[in-house]
Write a protein that holds these residues in place. Structure first.
Motif, short mmCIF file in Angstrom:
data_model
loop_
_atom_site.label_atom_id
_atom_site.label_comp_id
_atom_site.label_asym_id
_atom_site.label_seq_id
_atom_site.Cartn_x
_atom_site.Cartn_y
_atom_site.Cartn_z
N GLY A 1 23.45 27.33 42.94
CA GLY A 1 24.20 28.53 42.59
C GLY A 1 24.87 29.16 43.80
N LEU A 2 24.22 29.06 44.95
CA LEU A 2 24.83 29.60 46.17
C LEU A 2 25.97 28.73 46.65
CD1 LEU A 2 21.61 30.80 48.03
CD2 LEU A 2 23.21 32.13 46.62
N CYS A 3 25.91 27.42 46.38
CA CYS A 3 27.08 26.57 46.63
C CYS A 3 28.25 27.01 45.76
CB CYS A 3 26.73 25.10 46.35
SG CYS A 3 25.66 24.34 47.58
N GLY A 4 27.93 27.34 44.50
CA GLY A 4 28.97 27.87 43.62
C GLY A 4 29.52 29.19 44.13
N MET A 5 28.66 30.03 44.70
CA MET A 5 29.12 31.29 45.28
C MET A 5 30.12 31.05 46.40
SD MET A 5 27.00 33.95 47.68
CE MET A 5 26.17 35.01 46.52
N ILE A 6 29.85 30.05 47.23
CA ILE A 6 30.77 29.72 48.31
C ILE A 6 32.13 29.32 47.75
CG2 ILE A 6 31.23 28.06 50.16
CD1 ILE A 6 28.21 28.02 50.70
N CYS A 7 32.12 28.47 46.71
CA CYS A 7 33.38 28.03 46.09
C CYS A 7 34.11 29.21 45.47
CB CYS A 7 33.11 26.96 45.04
SG CYS A 7 32.44 25.40 45.68
N LEU A 8 33.37 30.12 44.85
CA LEU A 8 33.98 31.27 44.18
C LEU A 8 34.65 32.20 45.19
CD1 LEU A 8 34.41 33.02 41.65
CD2 LEU A 8 32.13 33.99 42.02
N PHE A 9 33.94 32.55 46.24
CA PHE A 9 34.51 33.46 47.23
C PHE A 9 35.67 32.80 47.98
CE2 PHE A 9 30.80 36.03 46.51
CZ PHE A 9 31.18 37.31 46.88
N ASN A 10 35.53 31.52 48.29
CA ASN A 10 36.61 30.85 49.02
C ASN A 10 37.85 30.70 48.15
OD1 ASN A 10 37.53 29.25 51.45
ND2 ASN A 10 37.78 27.72 49.84
N GLY A 11 37.65 30.42 46.85
CA GLY A 11 38.80 30.33 45.95
C GLY A 11 39.57 31.63 45.88
N MET A 12 38.84 32.74 45.84
CA MET A 12 39.50 34.03 45.81
C MET A 12 40.17 34.35 47.15
SD MET A 12 39.25 35.23 42.79
CE MET A 12 38.39 34.67 41.33
N GLN A 13 39.50 34.00 48.23
CA GLN A 13 40.06 34.29 49.54
C GLN A 13 41.32 33.46 49.81
OE1 GLN A 13 37.15 34.14 52.66
NE2 GLN A 13 38.51 35.04 54.18
N SER A 14 41.32 32.21 49.35
CA SER A 14 42.52 31.39 49.51
C SER A 14 43.68 31.96 48.73
CB SER A 14 42.22 29.95 49.05
OG SER A 14 41.23 29.36 49.85
N SER A 15 43.39 32.49 47.55
CA SER A 15 44.45 33.09 46.75
C SER A 15 44.92 34.41 47.34
CB SER A 15 43.95 33.30 45.31
OG SER A 15 43.62 32.05 44.72
N LEU A 16 44.03 35.09 48.05
CA LEU A 16 44.43 36.32 48.73
C LEU A 16 45.54 36.04 49.75
CD1 LEU A 16 43.88 39.35 49.24
CD2 LEU A 16 42.18 38.65 50.93
N SER A 17 45.47 34.86 50.38
CA SER A 17 46.51 34.49 51.33
C SER A 17 47.85 34.28 50.63
CB SER A 17 46.11 33.23 52.10
OG SER A 17 46.04 32.10 51.24
N ALA B 1 48.56 21.27 45.47
CA ALA B 1 48.25 21.05 46.89
C ALA B 1 47.53 22.25 47.47
CB ALA B 1 49.54 20.75 47.66
N LYS B 2 47.98 23.44 47.11
CA LYS B 2 47.36 24.67 47.61
C LYS B 2 45.91 24.77 47.13
CE LYS B 2 46.92 28.93 49.13
NZ LYS B 2 46.80 29.23 50.57
N VAL B 3 45.68 24.50 45.85
CA VAL B 3 44.33 24.60 45.30
C VAL B 3 43.43 23.50 45.88
CG1 VAL B 3 42.99 24.44 43.17
CG2 VAL B 3 45.11 25.74 43.20
N THR B 4 43.98 22.29 46.06
CA THR B 4 43.21 21.20 46.62
C THR B 4 42.77 21.51 48.05
OG1 THR B 4 44.41 19.60 45.27
CG2 THR B 4 43.22 18.73 47.15
N ALA B 5 43.66 22.11 48.83
CA ALA B 5 43.30 22.49 50.19
C ALA B 5 42.14 23.48 50.19
CB ALA B 5 44.52 23.09 50.90
N GLY B 6 42.19 24.44 49.28
CA GLY B 6 41.10 25.40 49.18
C GLY B 6 39.80 24.76 48.76
N ALA B 7 39.87 23.79 47.83
CA ALA B 7 38.66 23.10 47.37
C ALA B 7 38.04 22.28 48.50
CB ALA B 7 38.99 22.20 46.18
#
Length: 263
Positions: free
Chosen positions: A68-84, A110-116
């Motif tokens: 679940g904490l791995c999922g948390m990392i993906c969730l926060f990073n996905g939002m942070q990448s979109s913030l950019s 490409a943008k989403v893949t980079a974030g993933a």
């Protein structure tokens, strides 16, 4: 050939941005490590865990929340990448990207893949630290979990992309991030199994069951223990397509022109 060059250029740009923000990796690791090392110690006695798939025996609470904490990392990073993306749109660089002679879906992919991929690196660092403090998974599970983490990162990145397409100001996006992140995280199986939630509230358990983040977490959890979870993979793929289609519509330049004319 030009498609691949554009794809590689976007990946390179996101990698440079990530490496340039040295505190980003530290911040991404602090959140899950606080839950793992501090909160888990308090919840361990309060939350007894029975034997549920994919586990074959009783487990500690720290082991349960690690996926679940791995999922948390993906969730926060996905939002942070979109913030950019919101920042790039304010600066005008996003407009240049979308007017490139390539399909919008390819550029956004490409943008989403980079974030993933950045999420995968952050999860790898977190799992390495977790192993260092005694939280071990089957070693093959770390390899099998790679596509699961990438798929979860793509889905959550597409969610952030969709939100950023409808939000025009940087300040507003920060508020929406909190409005989306915390309900998705707490109304999921990241911190407690659904049967525990069902004991407290059947309605909340049903909300957790339809939460895409729940299925992303379960996909990672089963992968770490070398077990397939086709239902979770199907739900994550469906959410990815829905969020991706909404983001593609939101980033339609013609729609943006119409919005400016109407304002």
């Amino acid at each position: 050939m030009i498609w691949w060059l554009a794809f590689r250029a976007i990946l390179h740009r996101e990698a440079l941005r990530f490496l340039g923000q040295r505190g980003r990796l530290v911040a991404a690791l602090v959140r899950p490590l606080v839950w793992l090392l501090v909160f888990a110690a308090g919840f361990r006695a309060a939350l007894g865990l029975s034997i549920i798939p994919p586990y074959q025996t009783y487990i500690t609470y720290e082991i349960y929340i690690t996926p679940g904490l791995c999922g948390m990392i993906c969730l926060f990073n996905g939002m942070q990448s979109s913030l950019s993306l919101v920042y790039d749109r304010e600066m005008g660089s996003m407009r240049l990207l979308l007017t490139a002679p390539l399909p919008r879906w390819w550029l956004l992919l490409a943008k989403v893949t980079a974030g993933a991929m950045i999420s995968l690196l952050q999860c790898a660092a977190f799992l390495a630290i977790a192993a260092g403090v005694g939280i071990h998974m089957p070693w093959q599970g770390y390899i099998v979990a790679i596509p699961a983490i990438l798929l979860a990162g793509l889905m959550l990145g597409a969610l952030g992309l969709m939100l950023s397409s409808f939000i025009r100001q940087l300040e507003n996006f920060a508020g929406v991030m909190n409005f989306v992140i915390f309900p998705m995280f707490f109304l999921s199986s990241a911190l407690y199994p659904l049967w525990k939630m069902k004991e407290a509230s059947p309605l909340l358990a049903q909300i957790c069951a339809v939460n895409p983040f729940t299925h992303a977490v379960e996909l990672i959890r089963f992968a770490l223990y070398l077990q397939p979870n086709l239902a979770a993979a199907g739900w994550v793929l469906l959410a990815l397509m829905v969020f991706g289609a909404a983001a593609l519509w939101g980033y339609d330049p013609a729609r943006g022109m119409q919005a400016r004319k109407g304002s």
